[in-house]
Design an enzyme around this catalytic site. Structure first.
Site, PDB file in Angstrom:
ATOM      1  CG  ASP A   1      -7.893   4.417   0.892  1.00 28.15           C
ATOM      2  OD1 ASP A   1      -7.741   3.182   0.880  1.00 28.15           O
ATOM      3  OD2 ASP A   1      -7.020   5.198   1.329  1.00 28.15           O
TER       4      ASP A   1
ATOM      5  CG  ASP B   1      -2.083   0.902   1.177  1.00 25.33           C
ATOM      6  OD1 ASP B   1      -2.254   1.581   0.155  1.00 25.33           O
ATOM      7  OD2 ASP B   1      -2.835   0.958   2.165  1.00 25.33           O
TER       8      ASP B   1
END
Length: 803
Positions: free
Chosen positions: A477, A402
């Site tokens: 996200d 990430d």
């Protein structure tokens, strides 16, 4: 030498000084600072604009007149003194530009084309919009907090590939540049109403539709590949010859993944794992986010929360399940941290413009950023995944990269300064490549730790052209909102068009809390997307599938059971894309390129060519309308087996249990209908073939089988590739690839034939010449014929004859 027919390459090295086209600069969003506006004010002469529009190449010299050279020198001296030429400020950040304000640009025109696609990642419709009067599409990998929808803003990844499609031809452009890039799109038909188009027709207007595209990058060279098609399949093959195909994922990674930020400790992991068994819900992988590490020092475990990680992993292994743990590329600056000390001692960190180690702020606090552009850095990083280096790791632990845009909390636009240095290269030159290199090094580490035997699984947020070779991507996200569920479809479709087939979105939404209806609908949609993982923010309430009442638990269970039953089909599709580069999840126009109805469609899609999915994405829906393509074709509802004609809009009443899915007439899809707690538990279970007959009473399909987790399919030809053909009232299994040599105890349990007639007898003809009668049932109402227990090995040759 170009690697594939139908490719053209254009390579131009620009002069060091090239002004931004004025027609574009005024449209650049103010969020990126003042650079473009300053360049516009400096370079806005009509001559330069005409040169750009006409030539489309790097700064062309204007023919000089007498005295012009002296005037030009004076003008250049004046330009050199303009603010922003060699340094500019964005909020509190300063970007030095030792090479001055550079850019490159090229214009392309597509006569006869109104539809262009690609250039992910953007939270927008599949068909790209014209950008006249608005910001162009931006390609610049960024950590974006709660991104906006239907917006050309940059997101986490960037693939500078565009496809242009018309009923006559499909083409593509691959703009090979990893610097910040903008794409401006205009069309002579944009904005015309239906009435206006009718008026043109009545008046005999003969204007040919045309789409014009301008690419502009801040630095680099013009390095362009034209993918000439002419069919969609040709474009995919041509692009794959340049950047590679989707890696064949291990089978477990196509099953269901359970994640949140964060599962608290080993007891929490154990309880969640047990919850799936208690509620009879299949899953394969549980994930750990950043809180699992010791003070967010990656490659470590929190000694209080995860004191015995091997015991935890062994507990999962005993149930034939896996774990994924996060390893981000920002490294805590801490002299007591082995990883940091080794990177610093080896001089592997990215440098500032002054030659010091670049430091920024991220999850651990002050962090350094390894220079993954260095092969020696990537080799060292890969070595850290070996079992003796990554303490507590085991073979069933995989990795999540990430924050690899890279994310720098105190950097400009939450990323790295453009004047940071990777050896001789400025970060501005290669920014969009950083995430690809992180995933590449991590993937190599997982391969090396097994001695090159086991296939890796690595999920990345940032990506570039070619990232498909290293694993999976997700859409970042998102939020627990209906529009975010809807947008997951075109986002993944766009990625598939540019080679990245292994894509999914956080089920339920990362931010906020979904309503129960939204959560159920998201599981139903996610079950038919290539990568399915539930994920949630630290501050959201827990949302394991059994926490919303028994009725909703049953709905989620059923959606996941459908996913698991179709794993043989998913795996075969991924093997096909691994060979060809064709997308797993694809827009309808890819298979129906002449059908203009499909060109703007992104609320439904195909899996391969044989399964059509129209998820329910509207709150409170009582019906959906699905378009079934193909004049003269038929489609079968996979739940009711009802047959429908192609080339129609089909009204479908829906309830909360409905997932509208159709199988194309003329196809054969393999399934495993005995669903167990994980995909590995189903390895040797029997298969069922669903044969959907065409109007001509024919069908065909394929099945790929190997061990599901090693490279032996590649190194030792250990695989089975079968082709199934139904014709002349006979179903035949034959070897699609004689090179494959693999044995499996899995057998054929049933054959379900849709659109059939009742036979008087059914006989199995085995490869050894023996014959045996088969039991069958026929449902006259649905025209479904079920053949029971052929009991032949799935890798064998055989024929079933209907009389």
């Amino acid at each position: 030498i170009l690697p594939s027919p139908g490719l053209l390459a254009l390579h131009l090295v620009p002069t060091p000084y090239f002004p931004l086209p004025p027609s574009l600069s005024h449209k650049i969003s103010s969020t990126v600072g003042s650079m473009w506006d300053k360049m516009k004010s400096i370079f806005s002469s009509d001559t330069s604009k005409d040169a750009l529009a006409g030539e489309g190449a790097e700064g062309a010299d204007v023919p000089a007149k007498e005295g012009a050279e002296k005037d030009g020198e004076q003008e250049k001296d004046k330009d050199d003194e303009q603010p922003g030429m060699w340094e500019e400020t964005f909020k509190t950040h300063t970007d030095s530009k030792p090479n001055g304000p550079t850019s490159i640009s090229l214009d392309f025109s597509f006569p006869g084309v109104e539809n262009v696609y690609g250039i992910p990642e953007h939270a927008d419709n599949l068909k790209l919009k014209t950008t006249d009067g608005g910001d162009p599409y931006r390609l610049y990998n960024l950590d974006v907090f709660q991104y906006e929808l239907y917006n050309p803003m940059a997101l986490y990844g960037a693939v500078p590939v565009m496809l242009a499609h018309s009923p006559q031809r499909t083409m593509g452009i691959f703009w090979l540049n990893a610097a910040e890039t903008w794409v401006d799109i205009s069309s002579n038909t944009a904005g015309k109403t239906v009435f206006g188009q009718m008026l043109d027709y009545v008046q005999g207007a003969s204007e040919t539709p045309q789409t014009d595209v301008r690419w502009i990058s801040e630095s680099g060279i013009i390095d362009v590949f034209l993918l000439l098609g002419p069919r969609p399949a040709d474009v995919f093959t041509q692009y794959a010859s340049l950047t590679g195909t989707q890696a064949l994922p291990p089978l477990f990674s196509l099953a269901y993944h359970q994640c949140r930020w964060n599962y608290n400790d080993q007891d929490d992991v154990r309880a969640v794992d047990a919850g799936f068994d208690e509620h009879d819900i299949p899953y394969d992988v549980i994930w750990l986010d950043i809180e699992h590490a010791d003070g967010k020092r990656y490659f470590t475990w929190d000694p209080n929360k995860f004191p015995t990680p091997r015991d935890m992993l062994q507990g999962l292994e005993d149930k034939r399940r896996k774990m994924v743990a996060i390893v981000d590329p920002h490294i805590k600056v801490d002299t007591n941290y082995k990883i940091h000390n080794e990177i610093r001692s080896k001089n592997f960190y990215v440098k500032t413009k002054d030659g010091n180690d670049y430091e920024g702020w991220c999850w651990p606090g002050s962090a350094g950023y390894p220079d993954f552009t260095k092969p020696e850095m990537r080799a060292w990083w890969a070595s850290m995944f070996s079992y003796d280096q990554y303490e507590g790791s085991m073979a069933n632990l995989y990795t999540w990269n990430d924050m690899n845009e890279p994310s720098v909390f105190n950097g400009p636009e939450v990323t790295m300064h453009k004047d940071a240095l990777h050896g001789p290269w400025e970060h501005r030159d290669l920014h969009n490549l950083y995430g690809l290199y992180v995933q590449m090094a991590t993937t190599e580490g997982l391969v090396q730790r097994s001695g090159g035997v086991e296939r890796p699984f690595v999920l990345t947020r940032a990506f570039f052209a070619g990232s498909q070779r290293f694993g999976a991507v997700w859409t970042g996200d998102n939020a627990a909102e209906w529009d975010h569920l809807k947008i997951s479809l075109p986002m993944c479709l766009s990625l598939g068009l540019v080679g990245i087939s292994f894509c999914g979105a956080d089920v339920g939404g990362f931010f906020k809390s979904p309503s129960t209806e939204l959560l159920v609908r998201w599981y139903q949609a996610g079950a038919y997307q290539p990568f399915i993982r539930a994920h949630a923010h630290l501050d959201t309430p827990r949302r394991e599938p059994w926490l919303f009442g028994s009725e909703n638990t049953a709905l989620i269970r059923e959606a996941l059971r459908q996913r698991y039953a179709l794993l043989p089909y998913w795996y075969t599709l991924f093997y096909s894309t691994h060979l060809s580069g064709h997308p797993v999840m694809r827009p309808l126009w890819v298979e129906y390129p002449d059908d203009a109805t499909t060109f703007s469609m992104d609320d439904q899609y195909l899996l391969g060519r044989d399964m059509l999915v129209h998820p329910v994405t509207e709150e409170g829906s009582r019906s959906v309308t699905a378009y079934l393509p193909g004049k003269g074709e038929v489609w079968y509802d996979v739940h009711t087996f009802q047959k429908h004609k192609g080339a129609q809009n089909l009204y479908i009443p829906v309830t909360m249990s409905s997932i509208p899915v159709f199988q194309r007439g003329g196809s054969i899809i393999p399934r495993k209908d005995r669903v167990r707690r994980s995909s590995s538990c189903m390895t040797n279970d029997p298969y069922t073939l669903y044969v959907a007959l065409s109007p001509q009473n024919t069908a065909e399909g394929e099945l790929f089988v190997d061990d599901g987790h090693t490279f032996k399919y590649q190194t030792d030809s250990q695989y089975i590739h079968r082709k199934f053909i139904f014709a002349n009232q006979s179903l035949t299994s034959q070897n699609a690839d004689p090179k494959g040599q693999f044995s499996t105890p899995a057998w054929l349990e049933r054959v379900v034939i849709l659109g059939a007639q009742k036979p008087s007898a059914v006989t199995l003809h085995a490869a050894d010449g023996s014959q045996s009668p088969l039991e069958f049932d026929f449902d006259a109402h649905t025209a479904v014929l079920t053949l029971r227990k052929p009991a032949v090995n799935v890798g064998a040759d055989w024929t079933i004859v209907l009389r």
